[in-house]
Design an enzyme around this catalytic site. Structure first.
Site, mmCIF file in Angstrom:
data_model
loop_
_atom_site.group_PDB
_atom_site.id
_atom_site.type_symbol
_atom_site.label_atom_id
_atom_site.label_comp_id
_atom_site.label_asym_id
_atom_site.label_seq_id
_atom_site.Cartn_x
_atom_site.Cartn_y
_atom_site.Cartn_z
ATOM 1 N N CYS A 1 0.845 -1.196 0.000
ATOM 2 C CA CYS A 1 0.000 0.000 0.000
ATOM 3 C C CYS A 1 0.883 1.250 0.000
ATOM 4 C CB CYS A 1 -0.907 0.000 1.229
ATOM 5 S SG CYS A 1 -2.053 1.400 1.259
ATOM 6 N N ASP B 1 0.404 3.809 1.697
ATOM 7 C CA ASP B 1 0.356 4.405 3.035
ATOM 8 C C ASP B 1 1.765 4.696 3.564
ATOM 9 O OD1 ASP B 1 0.121 4.661 5.950
ATOM 10 O OD2 ASP B 1 -1.947 4.004 5.667
ATOM 11 N N ARG C 1 2.864 4.879 6.371
ATOM 12 C CA ARG C 1 3.258 4.118 7.566
ATOM 13 C C ARG C 1 3.719 2.704 7.229
ATOM 14 N NH1 ARG C 1 -2.457 5.057 10.305
ATOM 15 N NH2 ARG C 1 -2.947 4.522 8.132
ATOM 16 N N HIS D 1 -2.199 -4.068 4.994
ATOM 17 C CA HIS D 1 -2.027 -3.659 6.399
ATOM 18 C C HIS D 1 -3.380 -3.373 7.032
ATOM 19 C CE1 HIS D 1 -2.596 0.835 5.904
ATOM 20 N NE2 HIS D 1 -2.427 0.478 4.644
ATOM 21 N N CYS E 1 -6.116 0.123 6.901
ATOM 22 C CA CYS E 1 -5.891 0.698 5.562
ATOM 23 C C CYS E 1 -7.011 1.683 5.192
ATOM 24 C CB CYS E 1 -5.816 -0.423 4.527
ATOM 25 S SG CYS E 1 -5.489 0.177 2.855
#
Ligand SMILES: [Zn+2]
Length: 204
Positions: free
Chosen positions: A42, A44, A46, A98, A101
């Site tokens: 992803c 993202d 993080r 994750h 999400c």
């Protein structure tokens, strides 16, 4: 004047730190890359691929998009897979989703988000394919479960690409893994959905 100067400062500190430990690191790496793994994750912030598995530059070939989707007609993702498998000869493709999400969460909502809704449609489809497993779950559990089911679906999508199918047909080794990352504690979990041949794909 250089903008975002602090990022250039961080970059030179980082590069110097590596060169102090290994003066030849960048010059060696510049000659070729031979990563063993393709990571599809992803976007993202993080969920940074190399850091999560603590691997230096050169060890992971990476593709990231919102909610780590492998869409059958996405030339961007398919080109990454083809290059990784046919040129770099990676033997492992890792789909890493994750928990928490934002893409999955948005797909669970019924409000419009604009253009991205066309992308999120694929996640809604995963929910539809797995309605029996998801129905009746409380929101938090459903969210976690859809994050996992989405990874499993993308593993199947990777396996069904012409690239992976051709590789298996030629008898070459290639394993497709489904993992999920917990942003609350930094820990990866294997979803035990690894597929390495067409027989294992049937019925999944
Ligand atoms: Zn995400």
């Amino acid at each position: 004047m250089k903008s975002l100067k602090h990022l250039f400062d961080r970059n030179s500190a980082w590069a110097n730190g590596i060169k102090e430990k290994d003066p030849e690191f960048f010059s060696q790496l510049s000659k070729q890359q031979s990563p063993k793994y393709l990571w599809i994750g992803c976007s993202d912030s993080r969920v940074p691929a190399n850091q999560i598995v603590n691997l230096p530059p050169g060890e992971l070939f990476v593709h990231r998009n919102i909610a780590n989707l492998v869409v059958h007609t996405d030339l961007n993702c398919l080109s990454v897979i083809q290059y990784a498998v046919e040129v770099l000869k990676v033997k492992h493709i890792i789909i890493c989703g994750h928990y928490g999400c934002g893409g999955i969460k948005a797909a669970m909502e019924n409000q419009p988000h604009g253009l991205i809704d066309n992308w999120l449609r694929h996640i809604k489809d995963v929910g539809r394919f797995n309605a029996e497993k998801l129905n009746g779950l409380k929101d938090d559990k459903k969210f976690d479960m859809l994050c996992e089911l989405n990874v499993i679906e993308q593993v199947k999508n990777v396996c069904n690409t012409t690239i992976v199918q051709n590789t298996w047909r030629q008898g070459s080794e290639l394993l497709v893994h489904g993992w999920i990352y917990n942003i609350q504690n930094g820990i990866l979990k294997d979803l035990d959905t690894c597929i390495s041949a067409n027989q294992q794909l049937k019925g999944k």
